[in-house]
Scaffold this active site. Structure first.
Site, PDB file in Angstrom:
ATOM      1  N   PHE A  37      11.960-102.751 -68.381  1.00 55.23           N
ATOM      2  CA  PHE A  37      11.313-102.973 -69.679  1.00 55.23           C
ATOM      3  C   PHE A  37      12.305-102.942 -70.832  1.00 55.23           C
ATOM      4  O   PHE A  37      12.279-103.787 -71.707  1.00 55.23           O
ATOM      5  CB  PHE A  37      10.241-101.895 -69.913  1.00 55.23           C
ATOM      6  CG  PHE A  37       8.935-102.183 -69.232  1.00 55.23           C
ATOM      7  CD1 PHE A  37       8.706-103.382 -68.596  1.00 55.23           C
ATOM      8  CD2 PHE A  37       7.924-101.235 -69.242  1.00 55.23           C
ATOM      9  CE1 PHE A  37       7.511-103.652 -67.966  1.00 55.23           C
ATOM     10  CE2 PHE A  37       6.713-101.493 -68.616  1.00 55.23           C
ATOM     11  CZ  PHE A  37       6.515-102.695 -67.974  1.00 55.23           C
ATOM     12  N   GLN A 104       8.460 -93.816 -60.987  1.00 55.08           N
ATOM     13  CA  GLN A 104       7.620 -94.318 -62.083  1.00 55.08           C
ATOM     14  C   GLN A 104       7.259 -95.770 -61.819  1.00 55.08           C
ATOM     15  O   GLN A 104       6.496 -96.364 -62.564  1.00 55.08           O
ATOM     16  CB  GLN A 104       8.379 -94.234 -63.407  1.00 55.08           C
ATOM     17  CG  GLN A 104       8.859 -92.846 -63.770  1.00 55.08           C
ATOM     18  CD  GLN A 104       9.777 -92.889 -64.990  1.00 55.08           C
ATOM     19  OE1 GLN A 104       9.324 -93.068 -66.103  1.00 55.08           O
ATOM     20  NE2 GLN A 104      11.059 -92.737 -64.765  1.00 55.08           N
ATOM     21  N   HIS A 122       3.036 -93.092 -61.788  1.00 60.36           N
ATOM     22  CA  HIS A 122       2.338 -94.056 -62.652  1.00 60.36           C
ATOM     23  C   HIS A 122       1.432 -94.971 -61.828  1.00 60.36           C
ATOM     24  O   HIS A 122       1.122 -96.082 -62.258  1.00 60.36           O
ATOM     25  CB  HIS A 122       3.335 -94.889 -63.468  1.00 60.36           C
ATOM     26  CG  HIS A 122       4.042 -94.096 -64.525  1.00 60.36           C
ATOM     27  ND1 HIS A 122       5.209 -94.494 -65.127  1.00 60.36           N
ATOM     28  CD2 HIS A 122       3.727 -92.895 -65.093  1.00 60.36           C
ATOM     29  CE1 HIS A 122       5.590 -93.580 -66.015  1.00 60.36           C
ATOM     30  NE2 HIS A 122       4.719 -92.604 -66.009  1.00 60.36           N
ATOM     31  N   ASN A 218      22.441 -94.312 -64.200  1.00 64.86           N
ATOM     32  CA  ASN A 218      21.745 -95.301 -65.030  1.00 64.86           C
ATOM     33  C   ASN A 218      22.780 -96.203 -65.701  1.00 64.86           C
ATOM     34  O   ASN A 218      23.841 -95.733 -66.106  1.00 64.86           O
ATOM     35  CB  ASN A 218      20.913 -94.579 -66.109  1.00 64.86           C
ATOM     36  CG  ASN A 218      19.796 -95.444 -66.646  1.00 64.86           C
ATOM     37  OD1 ASN A 218      18.953 -95.891 -65.882  1.00 64.86           O
ATOM     38  ND2 ASN A 218      19.785 -95.707 -67.942  1.00 64.86           N
TER      39      ASN A 218
HETATM   40  P1  NAD Z   1      13.007 -98.644 -68.574  1.00 57.35           P
HETATM   41  O1  NAD Z   1      12.842-100.126 -68.552  1.00 57.35           O
HETATM   42  O2  NAD Z   1      12.587 -97.910 -69.780  1.00 57.35           O
HETATM   43  O3  NAD Z   1      14.541 -98.288 -68.316  1.00 57.35           O
HETATM   44  C1  NAD Z   1      15.241 -98.808 -67.237  1.00 57.35           C
HETATM   45  C2  NAD Z   1      16.645 -98.218 -67.246  1.00 57.35           C
HETATM   46  O4  NAD Z   1      17.281 -98.666 -66.052  1.00 57.35           O
HETATM   47  C3  NAD Z   1      17.496 -98.690 -68.418  1.00 57.35           C
HETATM   48  O5  NAD Z   1      17.966 -97.561 -69.134  1.00 57.35           O
HETATM   49  C4  NAD Z   1      18.655 -99.470 -67.761  1.00 57.35           C
HETATM   50  O6  NAD Z   1      19.902 -99.132 -68.331  1.00 57.35           O
HETATM   51  C5  NAD Z   1      18.618 -98.986 -66.344  1.00 57.35           C
HETATM   52  N1  NAD Z   1      19.024-100.003 -65.347  1.00 57.35           N
HETATM   53  C6  NAD Z   1      18.672-101.299 -65.290  1.00 57.35           C
HETATM   54  N2  NAD Z   1      19.198-101.884 -64.190  1.00 57.35           N
HETATM   55  C7  NAD Z   1      19.903-100.917 -63.551  1.00 57.35           C
HETATM   56  C8  NAD Z   1      20.666-100.885 -62.356  1.00 57.35           C
HETATM   57  N3  NAD Z   1      20.810-101.969 -61.600  1.00 57.35           N
HETATM   58  N4  NAD Z   1      21.235 -99.713 -61.984  1.00 57.35           N
HETATM   59  C9  NAD Z   1      21.117 -98.587 -62.757  1.00 57.35           C
HETATM   60  N5  NAD Z   1      20.402 -98.564 -63.894  1.00 57.35           N
HETATM   61  C10 NAD Z   1      19.794 -99.710 -64.283  1.00 57.35           C
HETATM   62  O7  NAD Z   1      12.294 -98.084 -67.267  1.00 57.35           O
HETATM   63  P2  NAD Z   1      11.538 -96.716 -66.983  1.00 57.35           P
HETATM   64  O8  NAD Z   1      12.289 -95.569 -67.552  1.00 57.35           O
HETATM   65  O9  NAD Z   1      11.214 -96.733 -65.539  1.00 57.35           O
HETATM   66  O10 NAD Z   1      10.183 -96.798 -67.817  1.00 57.35           O
HETATM   67  C11 NAD Z   1       9.440 -97.965 -67.840  1.00 57.35           C
HETATM   68  C12 NAD Z   1       8.030 -97.895 -67.282  1.00 57.35           C
HETATM   69  O11 NAD Z   1       7.723 -99.237 -66.887  1.00 57.35           O
HETATM   70  C13 NAD Z   1       7.878 -97.065 -66.044  1.00 57.35           C
HETATM   71  O12 NAD Z   1       6.674 -96.423 -66.129  1.00 57.35           O
HETATM   72  C14 NAD Z   1       7.804 -98.076 -64.910  1.00 57.35           C
HETATM   73  O13 NAD Z   1       6.728 -97.786 -64.055  1.00 57.35           O
HETATM   74  C15 NAD Z   1       7.374 -99.351 -65.542  1.00 57.35           C
HETATM   75  N6  NAD Z   1       8.063-100.522 -64.915  1.00 57.35           N
HETATM   76  C16 NAD Z   1       8.073-100.611 -63.571  1.00 57.35           C
HETATM   77  C17 NAD Z   1       8.744-101.655 -62.962  1.00 57.35           C
HETATM   78  C18 NAD Z   1       8.728-101.697 -61.447  1.00 57.35           C
HETATM   79  O14 NAD Z   1       7.786-101.205 -60.834  1.00 57.35           O
HETATM   80  N7  NAD Z   1       9.762-102.249 -60.812  1.00 57.35           N
HETATM   81  C19 NAD Z   1       9.388-102.631 -63.719  1.00 57.35           C
HETATM   82  C20 NAD Z   1       9.332-102.540 -65.124  1.00 57.35           C
HETATM   83  C21 NAD Z   1       8.672-101.446 -65.712  1.00 57.35           C
END
Ligand code: NAD
Length: 248
Positions: A37, A104, A122, A218
């Site tokens: 996100f 999450q 979540h 991260n």
């Molecule tokens: P976020 O989008 O807020 O943050 C993601 C973090 O991951 C960022 O700080 C980024 O720097 C880091 N990142 C991105 N790619 C990376 C990699 N390859 N290796 C290491 N780090 C990496 O996500 P969040 O904190 O999980 O919060 C967002 C909410 O949205 C959560 O509740 C989640 O459930 C939901 N969400 C879920 C999905 C999924 O299910 N795949 C996708 C998008 C959002």
């Protein structure tokens, strides 16, 4: 500390500890092609309406969520576990290790990689429920409508909502309770791919014991970096693949 030194430290922690917990976020799945996100290329940078997961908005107009889900659900369905999901699962298969995943994420990539248990704080996309009569259905059975960008409805007229926790809803009690328990008993806690801004999940690391070793892996810095013993700013797949001992 360099990434190489950080990986070596993590590897030593994994070798020594028995009870290891991973708290994962959207960043662990970006290498599977699912955008997160809050990164520069994340979904929030492309969707102007960031209320897609707001429960009041969903009740007011479910097309806001389903307009977003058309893309997100399609990508998620086609995604495969990556090196990070696989490394975490493989660590759990080593003799004497108790590895718990608290995620999450609403995809099912940890489960498909073979991790067990996986606590979804979540919820997840696997099931949907009619908001009017409570009828429960596999979300895949609604896929044609969802991929068409429409809001799927039960024959009673109610709209289906995925069993994902929207802003304004309670977190799943059992999964959140189990997550707190596991983190409270962990010898090593590793946050992977989370910006750690979505509470209460982002507060889970505070449940750890004083003796617990705490790492954050991260790509970007997080507000909680200062409270971790080890911080690695790098891609999750490479780091975890290198940090998991192949045998004891
Ligand atoms: P976020 O989008 O807020 O943050 C993601 C973090 O991951 C960022 O700080 C980024 O720097 C880091 N990142 C991105 N790619 C990376 C990699 N390859 N290796 C290491 N780090 C990496 O996500 P969040 O904190 O999980 O919060 C967002 C909410 O949205 C959560 O509740 C989640 O459930 C939901 N969400 C879920 C999905 C999924 O299910 N795949 C996708 C998008 C959002």
């Amino acid at each position: 500390m360099s990434t190489t030194e950080g990986v070596a430290t993590l590897r030593a922690w994994f070798t020594e500890a028995q009870r290891i917990v991973f708290l994962t976020g959207a960043g662990i799945s970006t290498e599977s092609g699912i955008p997160d996100f809050r990164s520069a290329s994340g979904l929030y940078s492309r969707h102007t309406n960031t209320n897609v997961f707001d429960i009041d908005e969903f009740h007011r107009d479910p097309r806001i969520y389903y307009g977003f889900a058309r893309e997100f659900y399609g990508i998620t369905r086609g995604a495969e576990p990556n090196a990070a999901h696989r490394a975490i699962a493989a660590l759990g298969w080593l003799p004497g290790k108790k590895v718990t995943v608290v995620t999450q994420n609403i995809d099912d990539l940890h489960q498909r990689a073979g991790s067990d248990p996986v606590w979804c704080v979540h919820g997840n996309l696997e099931w949907s429920r009619c908001v009017r009569c409570g009828h429960r259905v596999k979300t895949d059975d609604l896929s044609e409508t969802i991929l068409g960008g429409e809001a799927p409805r039960h024959s009673c007229g109610g709209v289906y909502k995925p069993e994902v926790t929207f802003f304004g809803e309670m977190l799943p009690e059992k999964d959140f309770g189990e997550a707190q328990l596991a983190i409270g008993q962990a010898e090593v806690l590793v946050v992977v791919g989370s910006s750690l801004v979505v509470f209460p999940a982002a507060g889970l690391p505070m449940m750890r014991r004083r003796s617990c070793r705490y790492a954050i892996v991260n790509r970007d810095p997080t507000d909680q970096d200062r409270s971790a013993h080890l911080v690695i700013h790098a891609g999750a797949g490479d780091v975890l693949h290198a940090a998991v001992p192949t045998e004891q």
